[in-house]
Design a protein around this motif. Structure first.
Motif, mmCIF file in Angstrom:
data_model
loop_
_atom_site.group_PDB
_atom_site.id
_atom_site.type_symbol
_atom_site.label_atom_id
_atom_site.label_comp_id
_atom_site.label_asym_id
_atom_site.label_seq_id
_atom_site.Cartn_x
_atom_site.Cartn_y
_atom_site.Cartn_z
ATOM 1 N N TYR A 55 0.821 -1.216 0.000
ATOM 2 C CA TYR A 55 0.000 0.000 0.000
ATOM 3 C C TYR A 55 0.857 1.268 0.000
ATOM 4 N N LYS A 56 2.191 1.083 -0.031
ATOM 5 C CA LYS A 56 3.093 2.228 -0.068
ATOM 6 C C LYS A 56 2.884 3.183 1.107
ATOM 7 N N VAL A 57 2.833 2.612 2.305
ATOM 8 C CA VAL A 57 2.775 3.448 3.505
ATOM 9 C C VAL A 57 3.859 2.976 4.465
ATOM 10 N N ALA A 58 4.129 3.795 5.466
ATOM 11 C CA ALA A 58 5.118 3.410 6.471
ATOM 12 C C ALA A 58 4.562 2.268 7.321
ATOM 13 N N LEU A 59 5.460 1.524 7.907
ATOM 14 C CA LEU A 59 5.065 0.380 8.714
ATOM 15 C C LEU A 59 4.115 0.798 9.834
ATOM 16 N N GLY A 60 4.453 1.891 10.501
ATOM 17 C CA GLY A 60 3.646 2.364 11.624
ATOM 18 C C GLY A 60 2.207 2.648 11.224
ATOM 19 N N THR A 61 2.030 3.180 10.043
ATOM 20 C CA THR A 61 0.680 3.497 9.572
ATOM 21 C C THR A 61 -0.116 2.218 9.348
ATOM 22 N N MET A 62 0.517 1.248 8.704
ATOM 23 C CA MET A 62 -0.154 -0.032 8.488
ATOM 24 C C MET A 62 -0.460 -0.703 9.823
ATOM 25 N N ARG A 63 0.466 -0.592 10.761
ATOM 26 C CA ARG A 63 0.225 -1.188 12.076
ATOM 27 C C ARG A 63 -1.000 -0.577 12.743
ATOM 28 N N GLN A 64 -1.143 0.745 12.599
ATOM 29 C CA GLN A 64 -2.297 1.391 13.206
ATOM 30 C C GLN A 64 -3.591 0.912 12.553
ATOM 31 N N ALA A 65 -3.564 0.750 11.222
ATOM 32 C CA ALA A 65 -4.740 0.232 10.512
ATOM 33 C C ALA A 65 -5.082 -1.169 11.026
ATOM 34 N N LEU A 66 -4.054 -2.007 11.174
ATOM 35 C CA LEU A 66 -4.268 -3.367 11.654
ATOM 36 C C LEU A 66 -4.830 -3.347 13.077
ATOM 37 N N SER A 67 -4.292 -2.463 13.914
ATOM 38 C CA SER A 67 -4.789 -2.361 15.287
ATOM 39 C C SER A 67 -6.274 -2.016 15.310
ATOM 40 N N ARG A 68 -6.663 -1.076 14.473
ATOM 41 C CA ARG A 68 -8.077 -0.705 14.416
ATOM 42 C C ARG A 68 -8.919 -1.907 14.004
ATOM 43 N N ALA A 69 -8.458 -2.615 12.992
ATOM 44 C CA ALA A 69 -9.210 -3.773 12.504
ATOM 45 C C ALA A 69 -9.339 -4.826 13.609
ATOM 46 N N VAL A 70 -8.317 -4.906 14.466
ATOM 47 C CA VAL A 70 -8.399 -5.828 15.602
ATOM 48 C C VAL A 70 -9.461 -5.339 16.581
ATOM 49 N N GLU A 71 -9.463 -4.033 16.873
ATOM 50 C CA GLU A 71 -10.481 -3.468 17.759
ATOM 51 C C GLU A 71 -11.882 -3.703 17.203
ATOM 52 N N ASP A 72 -12.010 -3.625 15.886
ATOM 53 C CA ASP A 72 -13.309 -3.850 15.245
ATOM 54 C C ASP A 72 -13.760 -5.294 15.367
ATOM 55 N N GLY A 73 -12.827 -6.181 15.702
ATOM 56 C CA GLY A 73 -13.181 -7.582 15.791
ATOM 57 C C GLY A 73 -13.014 -8.306 14.470
ATOM 58 N N LEU A 74 -12.394 -7.635 13.506
ATOM 59 C CA LEU A 74 -12.228 -8.237 12.179
ATOM 60 C C LEU A 74 -11.027 -9.173 12.140
ATOM 61 N N LEU A 75 -9.937 -8.763 12.800
ATOM 62 C CA LEU A 75 -8.685 -9.529 12.758
ATOM 63 C C LEU A 75 -8.222 -9.924 14.152
#
Lengths: 248, 248
Positions: B48-68
């Motif tokens: 996605y051409k983003v920094a690791l930290g940004t992707m990590r934050q996206a993943l964290s949100r998806a975990v909070e959502d209960g998706l991952l």
DNA sequence: CAGTGGTCTAGACCACTCC
DNA sequence: GAGTGGTCTAGACCACTGC
């Protein structure tokens, strides 16, 4: 000041966990009272000699814990105490929710005295059966009708000033009262919801008939430090009760 | 592949929110089925051409959502579906909890048919009153005693295969059945808890007497996309009911 | 305007899991 | 040992609040 690194918590923990503990310690010590504003995240990061991101993570955790609140553009604040008016959110009574106005129910205290703690209350307060405790029996009144009956047990030491001050120094909300008189701030609680029927004595206080169905909420409330400091059993009309939850 | 940036969500949102939406889209499209492992965070960040930290934050949100779900050292996984056996956690019955074994209650289906949706169900399913729906009436049986009575409403379109396949193709758990037969995955739900008394008809199915006090759980369940896809009213003995919550 | 928190980057190194 | 997620750094720039 010397607060950075004064009492270091477990060094095996990640830095942001240690920082979170440090922040909590400074809140509980009274250095940052409820409602007050913390130094900016950049200042805190500098003070503790960590990167901004690390301090931000510590602050985020403290927010999740319910210790702090952050407002974009304004600052980071110590959360004020939990509202025990919240209990009424669970009950639908004719009067209150009409236009979303939050009418605080009047509190009528029937008993306030020292007692030896019985097993159930002692368990929830992390004390031994028979330890000195304070017992409060009150009803919460809405539109001149008693709607909720509450039995409350407190550890004697932290709350003895309630006894010396007496009933007249209670407000309609207990948590602000605890805070003002005993310097105890309630931040979170655990609740158990069940169903039961009214005993004869309880029925009289609620002006209902014995055996009426009631929702029974058993609540253990915790202080900033995480100690259990209040055990409470609330009873209210079962048919008026409703409770909402998200599950994942 | 061309998945990075294929359908871009609202560009005014922070990048990590857009990424979170992109991840959810790839899960709901079936590209990453429930239980499967996602590419590593470094690969995703590169894609996605983003920094690791940004992707990590996206993943964290998806975990909070209960998706991952993320497991240190193993990987990031799509969460499997919600267990509707969970409902039984709220009830204390003699048989089951003895040694922490989770006995799945047997499901007995009494009715399965198409109906026009009544107001209450239609509201919760975001449909109009009278829209085509499917109604299921079942009891859940533990040690040969009916313990829970459930009325379930589903939107017709997504679930019509349940009708053609018939009662015999149901398992004891509905959510895996929805998944297998209708390709609908339930990820989260909203519940409302209250108390009531049994109607004559309901009492007969639960082998209790009319007017017995029951806990009433109204549940709206949501699919991966966030659409409400099931409305359910469960009733069980009020005295066996207990529910625990943390509040802050 | 100055001061706050929110987003994002581009790296380094550590800790865990599994083979 | 190879591959994963978890922690941490040292910056830059954006967005919101209040004077």
């Amino acid at each position: 000041m010397g607060s950075a690194g004064s009492v270091m918590s477990d060094l095996r923990l990640p830095r942001y966990e240690q920082l979170r503990d440090a922040l909590r310690a400074r809140v509980t010590s009274g250095e940052w009272p409820p409602g007050s504003m913390l130094p900016s995240e950049t200042d805190l990061a500098r003070e503790y000699k960590v990167a901004l991101g690390t301090m931000r993570q510590a602050l985020s955790r403290a927010v999740e814990d319910g210790l702090l609140e952050r407002v974009h553009g304004k600052g980071t604040f110590v959360r004020s105490e939990l509202q025990d008016a919240l209990m009424f959110r669970f009950f639908r009574f004719r009067d209150s929710d009409a236009e979303g106005k939050v009418t605080i129910p009047r509190s009528v205290i029937h008993e306030l005295r020292e007692i030896p703690l019985e097993q159930e209350a002692a368990d929830h307060l992390n004390l031994k059966k028979g330890a000195r405790g304070i017992f409060i029996l009150r009803t919460r009144v809405l539109a001149d009708m008693p709607a909720l009956l509450e039995k409350i047990w407190l550890p004697y030491q932290a709350f003895k000033r309630l006894l010396t001050n007496g009933k007249d120094h209670f407000g309609d909300l207990l948590y602000p009262t605890y805070h003002k008189q005993c310097n105890v701030v309630i931040t979170h609680a655990r609740e158990n919801i069940g169903f039961g029927t009214l005993s004869h004595a309880d029925a009289r206080l609620l002006k209902k008939s014995a055996g009426s169905p009631v929702a029974v909420i058993r609540r253990t409330a915790f202080s900033l430090i995480g100690d259990p400091v209040e055990y409470r059993i609330s009873q209210g009309d079962a048919l008026s009760f409703h409770y909402n939850v998200e599950i994942k």
